[in-house]
Design an enzyme around this catalytic site. Structure first.
Site, PDB file in Angstrom:
ATOM      1  N   ASP A 160       0.859  -1.166   0.000  1.00  0.00           N
ATOM      2  CA  ASP A 160       0.000   0.000   0.000  1.00  0.00           C
ATOM      3  C   ASP A 160       0.910   1.235   0.000  1.00  0.00           C
ATOM      4  O   ASP A 160       2.130   1.139   0.146  1.00  0.00           O
ATOM      5  CB  ASP A 160      -0.964  -0.015   1.198  1.00  0.00           C
ATOM      6  CG  ASP A 160      -2.188   0.854   0.931  1.00  0.00           C
ATOM      7  OD1 ASP A 160      -3.223   0.621   1.568  1.00  0.00           O
ATOM      8  OD2 ASP A 160      -2.096   1.765   0.075  1.00  0.00           O
ATOM      9  N   TYR A 161       0.293   2.371  -0.094  1.00  0.00           N
ATOM     10  CA  TYR A 161       0.955   3.648  -0.328  1.00  0.00           C
ATOM     11  C   TYR A 161       2.011   3.947   0.753  1.00  0.00           C
ATOM     12  O   TYR A 161       1.646   4.196   1.895  1.00  0.00           O
ATOM     13  CB  TYR A 161      -0.115   4.732  -0.314  1.00  0.00           C
ATOM     14  CG  TYR A 161       0.262   6.064  -0.899  1.00  0.00           C
ATOM     15  CD1 TYR A 161       1.120   6.929  -0.239  1.00  0.00           C
ATOM     16  CD2 TYR A 161      -0.251   6.473  -2.122  1.00  0.00           C
ATOM     17  CE1 TYR A 161       1.458   8.169  -0.772  1.00  0.00           C
ATOM     18  CE2 TYR A 161       0.078   7.713  -2.662  1.00  0.00           C
ATOM     19  CZ  TYR A 161       0.923   8.559  -1.981  1.00  0.00           C
ATOM     20  OH  TYR A 161       1.241   9.779  -2.518  1.00  0.00           O
TER      21      TYR A 161
END
Ligand code: GLC
Length: 743
Positions: free
Chosen positions: A262-263
């Site tokens: 994820d980011y």
């Protein structure tokens, strides 16, 4: 490209090139703009590293994507095309209901069509990958991202997972299909306190039995990517959790696609306190099998050196890059790196009539009618005309009041409409019906002054304006026969980073409801929200309550369709509505405990609270229609079943009302005595039936031994002999039951 050619390519790539394929850039690094979906300014890459990057997120627009693809391929020594990825969560330009609402349709078919439409629109704009479906099981409405999930049940979420992956993917070589990404692996939906990004504590049994099935369903459906979750699972961040990402996802579930973090989640392992620095985070992630580092600097800054120093075997990099190249190859990007060369395709597809129609039908089917004291549908002589005489005038005059009456922002937090005016408001939907006696008033501000949203505090311009709106609304309410209040929770109060410590709507809206109630009790409340809210007072003051979630582009039309009876409400809750915040987390498949309490009673020294019953306000699977359905008792074709045999359970459902309706017949099973405690019931099947007035239909479910399996005292996934209860009804709290014995 053939597999041999692909192997040659991999062998011919330098280490720098290979690591480049494992880097994902945020849009602003390449274009200075684009859709930013996380903290910015954290990316410190050299121009050479940017030039080597194998993918980017947050860029849309066919021309821009083409131009960037050409530019980036020129920089690549082997001219490897980039992947363009985006969060296409509930539609692309034609915005569909949020996934939590999609879950309420109990229609995998609608979900598949919605995702196919989204894929067609997004690929016409040049995109290759969507970060969807989000399949985190959710039980805590304080968490803002419940809006992105299909809901609280493993079975429903699994059905939705399969359908959504089919809708997005199909044959990836087809230019209107895109790769799907299951997320967030794993257990992100159960953070401590409902606080986003917080720790998740789940027993292995609960994880396996409740939280993993939907992800696994997506894997089995061929989902090509999986995204690691931000949270620690039992104190280990997913992006560095070898057990979770390799043993469970890849070995147990058989996932052979691309794992993307994820980011900035790789580098965030430093904040989690399990990596001393980004270099150690990079090592942990690549060992855990993270193929692409989304937006952090870990891989870009350290992976090449980690391999050169011998601390990370180059084999791990080769495996990751091989999976990335396979994905690009399956998308046909080596043959056709510019899948679309200009916006001509998008102009034909975006917001086309067919997709608007699908969005309208899906929205209407996602609405859940929680209460109706005979005031809906809004047609002459009420219920009798609904669906029958579509042009019958409504009974008397109707005042449409509230901040959501003329508001285009009725879409989910992960929607990026280029032109908000394309979103049909309630007022527009009502006016399109061309009925007499309609009047509209704002009533109050959308949010209270000082309300904290993820984009800052709300500063409403003036109290005087609020007073004027209130006076106008009350005058209109008093002079009208019927009032429809359009109230709700703003889209910026849910979604990522949208956790809340309250489950109400703005006080200004509650004040409007209370004051209108004093002058006109004929209130229908239409509630917009991204999560289950504590709607006790709203329900009490309204004669009808329709939850419309965040319905998207065709929201206004769908609401008018349902309120006037041109479409019949059919939604069933995919997530429990609590009686109060204090009950949260609250969910239907809870455990009996050693001191079970009748859910609507309070008894001393029994499971529950001093001040409130344990029953939620509206349970999972609940939803009303404009008609009623009667269920026969549950019939079983046998009372005993041995392994390999099956039992057919059936009920006859009758539409006892005077208009046609759609009922979602639900099958629940319970194992009341096993080697570990088992939920009071578990959804194991559902069927939607459309019945004309007076029509009866037999609905059958086949029960087979695999449906009875669970993780037993030894963590073996087995069924155990003994008594089982079968429940079939229109909600999870049905008591329509029968029993059988597994031999
Ligand atoms: C966000 C979200 C994730 C999304 C990703 C890219 O932080 O957690 O769901 O897909 O970043 O936007």
């Amino acid at each position: 490209m053939t597999q041999d050619k692909l192997k040659e390519l991999l062998q011919d790539m330098s280490l720098e090139e290979k690591v480049g394929q494992m880097i994902q850039l945020p849009a602003d690094v390449l274009t200075g703009g684009g859709l930013v979906t996380g903290p910015t300014g954290t990316t410190q890459l050299t121009d050479e590293q940017v030039g080597m990057a194998g993918s980017v997120l947050g860029i849309e627009g066919a021309e821009k994507i083409c131009e960037l693809q050409k530019r980036q391929m020129e920089k690549q020594p082997h001219h490897i095309p980039m992947l363009f990825m985006l969060d296409v969560i509930n539609g692309f330009e034609t915005i569909f209901p949020i996934p939590l609402a999609l879950g309420c349709t109990f229609s995998p078919e609608m979900a598949e069509e919605a995702c196919a439409a989204a894929a067609k629109e997004a690929t016409s704009d040049g995109l290759h990958v969507t970060f969807s479906p989000m399949l985190d099981l959710v039980r805590d409405a304080r968490w803002g991202r419940v809006m992105e999930s299909p809901g609280e049940d493993p079975y429903l979420n699994s059905e939705m997972a399969r359908a959504m992956v089919r809708g997005y993917q199909g044959d990836l070589h087809a230019k209107d299909k895109m790769a799907a990404c299951l997320k967030h692996f794993a257990g992100y939906g159960a953070p401590d306190g409902g606080r986003d990004y917080d720790n998740v504590e789940l027993s292995e049994r609960t994880l396996m039995e409740d939280y993993l099935p939907a992800y696994e369903a997506a894997v089995k459906a061929g989902c090509r990517l999986a995204m690691t979750s931000f949270n620690t699972l039992n104190r280990i961040p997913s992006s560095g959790n070898k057990w979770l990402m390799r043993k469970i996802l890849r070995e147990k579930m058989g996932f052979d696609g691309v794992v993307i973090s994820d980011y900035s989640a790789v580098e965030e392992m430093v904040f989690h306190g399990i990596a001393a620095d980004a270099r150690e985070a990079a090592k942990l992630a690549v060992e855990a099998g993270v193929d692409i580092d989304m937006v952090s600097n870990a891989y870009a800054g350290h992976l090449t050196e980690l391999v050169r120093s011998g601390e990370v075997p180059e084999k791990l990099v080769d495996e990751a890059v091989w999976r990335i190249l396979q994905l690009k190859n399956d998308l046909g990007l080596f043959e056709e790196p510019l899948r679309v060369v200009d916006s001509s395709e998008a102009e034909k597809v975006l917001l086309c009539g067919d997709f608007r129609q699908k969005a309208r039908e899906t929205a209407a089917a996602s609405f859940v009618l929680l209460k109706n004291e005979g005031v809906l549908p809004l047609r002459e002589d009420g219920r009798k005309n609904s669906g029958a005489e579509k042009n019958a005038a409504p009974t008397g005059s109707i005042a449409w009041i509230g901040p959501y009456v003329d508001n285009h922002e009725i879409y989910g937090a992960w929607s990026f409409p280029r032109n908000k005016e394309e979103i049909v408001t309630v007022k527009q939907g009502v006016e399109a019906k061309g009925l007499p006696g309609m009047a509209f008033a704002q009533g109050c501000y959308l949010m209270d002054k000082g309300c904290a949203t993820k984009y800052g505090q709300i500063t409403n311009p003036s109290d005087e304006q609020a007073d004027l709106w209130m006076e106008e609304a009350l005058r209109l309410a008093e002079s009208s026969d019927q009032v429809v209040l359009c109230l709700g929770e703003h889209k910026d109060l849910s979604g990522e980073a949208g956790s809340r410590t309250s489950l109400g709507i703005p006080e200004g809206q509650m004040e409007l409801l209370r004051k209108v109630r004093q002058v006109n009790p004929n209130i229908v409340t239409v509630l917009f929200c991204g999560r289950p809210l504590a709607v006790g007072e709203i329900a009490e003051l309204s004669r009808a309550l329709l939850v419309v979630w965040m319905p998207g582009t065709e929201g206004g039309n769908a609401i008018a369709d349902v309120l006037f009876g041109d479409r019949i409400p059919q939604g069933k809750l995919s997530m429990t509505f609590p009686r109060s915040l204090g009950q949260v987390p609250v969910y239907y498949n809870h455990f009996p405990t050693g001191r079970p309490n009748p859910p609507h009673e309070i008894h001393l020294f029994r499971n529950g609270y001093l001040d409130q019953v344990t029953a939620p306000l509206y349970p999972f699977g609940y939803g009303l229609s404009y008609t009623e359905f009667a269920y026969s008792e549950v019939k079983l074709d046998r009372r005993e079943m041995k392994a390999g045999e099956r039992i057919t359970a059936s009920v006859t459902v009758t539409n006892t009302g005077d208009i046609s309706g759609v009922e979602t017949v639900q099958l629940y099973l319970r194992d009341p005595s096993a080697s570990v405690a088992r939920p009071v019931r578990s959804l194991k099947g559902f069927r939607k039936v459309t019945l004309a007035p007076g029509e009866s239909r037999e609905v059958r479910f086949v029960i087979e031994e695999p449906m009875l399996r669970f993780y037993d005292i030894h963590m073996d996934y087995v069924s155990e002999p003994g008594r089982f209860e079968v429940y079939i009804g229109g909600s999870s709290d049905t008591e329509n039951r029968a029993e059988f014995v597994l031999g």
